[in-house]
Design a protein around this motif. Structure first.
Motif, mmCIF file in Angstrom:
data_model
loop_
_atom_site.group_PDB
_atom_site.id
_atom_site.type_symbol
_atom_site.label_atom_id
_atom_site.label_comp_id
_atom_site.label_asym_id
_atom_site.label_seq_id
_atom_site.Cartn_x
_atom_site.Cartn_y
_atom_site.Cartn_z
ATOM 1 N N PHE A 1 4.415 7.816 -14.217
ATOM 2 C CA PHE A 1 3.193 7.509 -14.954
ATOM 3 C C PHE A 1 2.504 6.266 -14.400
ATOM 4 O O PHE A 1 1.289 6.119 -14.509
ATOM 5 C CB PHE A 1 3.499 7.323 -16.436
ATOM 6 C CG PHE A 1 2.268 7.173 -17.291
ATOM 7 C CD1 PHE A 1 1.486 8.275 -17.590
ATOM 8 C CD2 PHE A 1 1.869 5.931 -17.772
ATOM 9 C CE1 PHE A 1 0.339 8.148 -18.361
ATOM 10 C CE2 PHE A 1 0.720 5.791 -18.545
ATOM 11 C CZ PHE A 1 -0.045 6.906 -18.838
ATOM 12 N N PHE A 2 3.299 5.373 -13.777
ATOM 13 C CA PHE A 2 2.700 4.163 -13.203
ATOM 14 C C PHE A 2 1.710 4.506 -12.096
ATOM 15 O O PHE A 2 0.827 3.716 -11.775
ATOM 16 C CB PHE A 2 3.793 3.232 -12.664
ATOM 17 C CG PHE A 2 4.433 2.385 -13.721
ATOM 18 C CD1 PHE A 2 3.981 1.095 -13.963
ATOM 19 C CD2 PHE A 2 5.476 2.875 -14.490
ATOM 20 C CE1 PHE A 2 4.565 0.308 -14.948
ATOM 21 C CE2 PHE A 2 6.061 2.106 -15.480
ATOM 22 C CZ PHE A 2 5.599 0.818 -15.715
ATOM 23 N N GLY A 3 1.867 5.699 -11.511
ATOM 24 C CA GLY A 3 0.949 6.100 -10.463
ATOM 25 C C GLY A 3 -0.490 6.188 -10.928
ATOM 26 O O GLY A 3 -1.417 5.972 -10.137
ATOM 27 N N LEU B 1 -6.448 4.857 -11.217
ATOM 28 C CA LEU B 1 -7.590 4.374 -12.001
ATOM 29 C C LEU B 1 -8.280 3.176 -11.355
ATOM 30 O O LEU B 1 -9.494 3.024 -11.428
ATOM 31 C CB LEU B 1 -7.132 4.022 -13.425
ATOM 32 C CG LEU B 1 -6.710 5.211 -14.304
ATOM 33 C CD1 LEU B 1 -6.160 4.714 -15.637
ATOM 34 C CD2 LEU B 1 -7.878 6.161 -14.534
ATOM 35 N N ARG B 2 -7.476 2.308 -10.738
ATOM 36 C CA ARG B 2 -8.090 1.108 -10.147
ATOM 37 C C ARG B 2 -8.444 1.297 -8.668
ATOM 38 O O ARG B 2 -8.868 0.359 -8.009
ATOM 39 C CB ARG B 2 -7.167 -0.104 -10.316
ATOM 40 C CG ARG B 2 -5.926 -0.117 -9.456
ATOM 41 C CD ARG B 2 -5.177 -1.418 -9.652
ATOM 42 N NE ARG B 2 -4.014 -1.543 -8.805
ATOM 43 C CZ ARG B 2 -4.028 -1.920 -7.534
ATOM 44 N NH1 ARG B 2 -5.179 -2.175 -6.947
ATOM 45 N NH2 ARG B 2 -2.919 -2.018 -6.848
ATOM 46 N N LYS B 3 -8.259 2.519 -8.213
ATOM 47 C CA LYS B 3 -8.584 2.888 -6.831
ATOM 48 C C LYS B 3 -7.621 2.238 -5.821
ATOM 49 O O LYS B 3 -7.327 1.040 -5.911
ATOM 50 C CB LYS B 3 -10.029 2.518 -6.470
ATOM 51 C CG LYS B 3 -11.080 3.129 -7.378
ATOM 52 C CD LYS B 3 -11.092 4.647 -7.266
ATOM 53 C CE LYS B 3 -12.210 5.224 -8.129
ATOM 54 N NZ LYS B 3 -12.246 6.699 -8.084
ATOM 55 N N LEU B 4 -7.146 3.054 -4.930
ATOM 56 C CA LEU B 4 -6.238 2.552 -3.893
ATOM 57 C C LEU B 4 -6.992 1.679 -2.886
ATOM 58 O O LEU B 4 -8.106 2.029 -2.476
ATOM 59 C CB LEU B 4 -5.587 3.716 -3.151
ATOM 60 C CG LEU B 4 -4.413 4.430 -3.828
ATOM 61 C CD1 LEU B 4 -4.022 5.652 -3.012
ATOM 62 C CD2 LEU B 4 -3.224 3.512 -3.989
ATOM 63 N N SER C 1 0.838 -1.202 0.000
ATOM 64 C CA SER C 1 0.000 0.000 0.000
ATOM 65 C C SER C 1 0.871 1.249 0.000
ATOM 66 O O SER C 1 0.596 2.229 -0.704
ATOM 67 C CB SER C 1 -0.923 0.008 1.227
ATOM 68 O OG SER C 1 -1.806 -1.084 1.204
ATOM 69 N N ASN C 2 1.940 1.203 0.794
ATOM 70 C CA ASN C 2 2.876 2.322 0.867
ATOM 71 C C ASN C 2 3.531 2.564 -0.495
ATOM 72 O O ASN C 2 3.689 3.715 -0.940
ATOM 73 C CB ASN C 2 3.941 2.035 1.930
ATOM 74 C CG ASN C 2 4.776 3.260 2.271
ATOM 75 O OD1 ASN C 2 4.437 4.377 1.910
ATOM 76 N ND2 ASN C 2 5.869 3.029 2.962
#
Length: 284
Positions: free
Chosen positions: A267-269, A274-277, A77-78
């Motif tokens: 950009f990977f962020g 998009l898929r929600k944290l 998650s971090n």
């Protein structure tokens, strides 16, 4: 977002634009494109791997500071939050900012104190800044006569001791992890230096690495005044080329490549956005 933050971000963007305009007036982008056409892709890929490793270790360092406040965020998650922060910092100029977003999302999700989160992120950055200064002094020792080492070593020791004392006095929560985080910071910055050296090698540079490394580290400090360090790195290399024996076009081209690598991983962020944290705490 406050007007103060908007003003600061706007100034940083304008500084980056102005510096890039200055650089490309002196070194036309077609020259950079020509140099990039000779790129050794193997060195570029290895450089990217070293940069990625530095970001993963940066995430681990931040974990130390989080745990000091009993904020036990799961490492995955971090990591996702870290890359999302990179995305906000790089692709949303004038926006909320990566660190501010972390404070907001963790406060909203877990109710963690925004004040403690801010101090966590501040000390994490401070550790990195201290490591940069120590490495600059350490590398500089190789450029001077041996007698100067007797001056440089006490400067390094004093800098580390002073930062520890300030941390112990103002942020006692982090005193027990100070040196562990600092060692991580040294490794992180060294990985980024290696990344830049590999970028230089990808462009055919085979000497003067010490000057390049010191200039690169110096640009990391000055990058605070611009947007994502863009413009400042290139301008510093251009100015340094006037005093040291290296090609301005190649050093600026390598600096721009470093920016491309940052942009690539930032950009990977957007994937996590998009898929929600799905932030999780560590399992006991």
């Amino acid at each position: 977002m406050s007007l103060k933050r908007i003003a600061i971000n706007t100034i940083k963007i304008l500084i980056s634009i102005a510096l890039l305009y200055f650089i490309f007036k002196k070194i036309p982008f077609r020259n950079v494109a020509r140099i990039w056409s000779t790129l050794n892709v193997f060195y570029l890929i290895i450089a990217a791997v070293f940069f990625l490793a530095s970001q993963v270790l940066s995430t681990k360092r931040l974990e130390f500071y989080l745990q000091a406040n009993h904020f036990n965020l799961d490492f995955r998650s971090n990591l996702e939050l870290y890359f999302l922060g990179m995305f906000y910092n790089f692709f949303i100029p004038g926006g909320i900012g990566g660190d501010a977003y972390k404070v907001y999302i963790l406060n909203k999700k877990f109710g963690w104190s925004a004040k403690k989160m801010t101090s966590t992120l501040f000390n994490d950055r401070l550790s990195g800044l201290l490591a940069i200064c120590v490495l600059i002094l350490s590398f500089s020792a190789f450029l001077f006569e041996k007698k100067w080492i007797l001056l440089i070593l006490p400067m390094i020791a004093t800098g580390i001791a002073f930062t520890f004392i300030i941390t112990k006095k103002l942020f006692p929560t982090y005193k027990n992890i100070f040196f562990k985080a600092f060692l991580f910071s040294i490794v992180i910055q060294t990985l980024q230096v290696i990344c830049f050296v590999l970028l230089l090698k990808s462009l055919g540079v085979h000497d003067n690495f010490m000057i390049y490394m010191i200039t690169f580290l110096g640009s990391s400090v000055l990058s605070l005044i611009s947007f994502a360090g863009i413009g400042v790195r290139e301008a510093l290399f251009f100015q340094a080329s006037k005093y040291f024996n290296f090609d301005a076009s190649i050093s600026v081209s390598a600096s721009l490549l470093f920016t491309v690598i940052i942009a690539f991983f930032s950009f990977f962020g957007i994937i996590f956005q998009l898929r929600k944290l799905h932030l999780k705490l560590m399992e006991n």
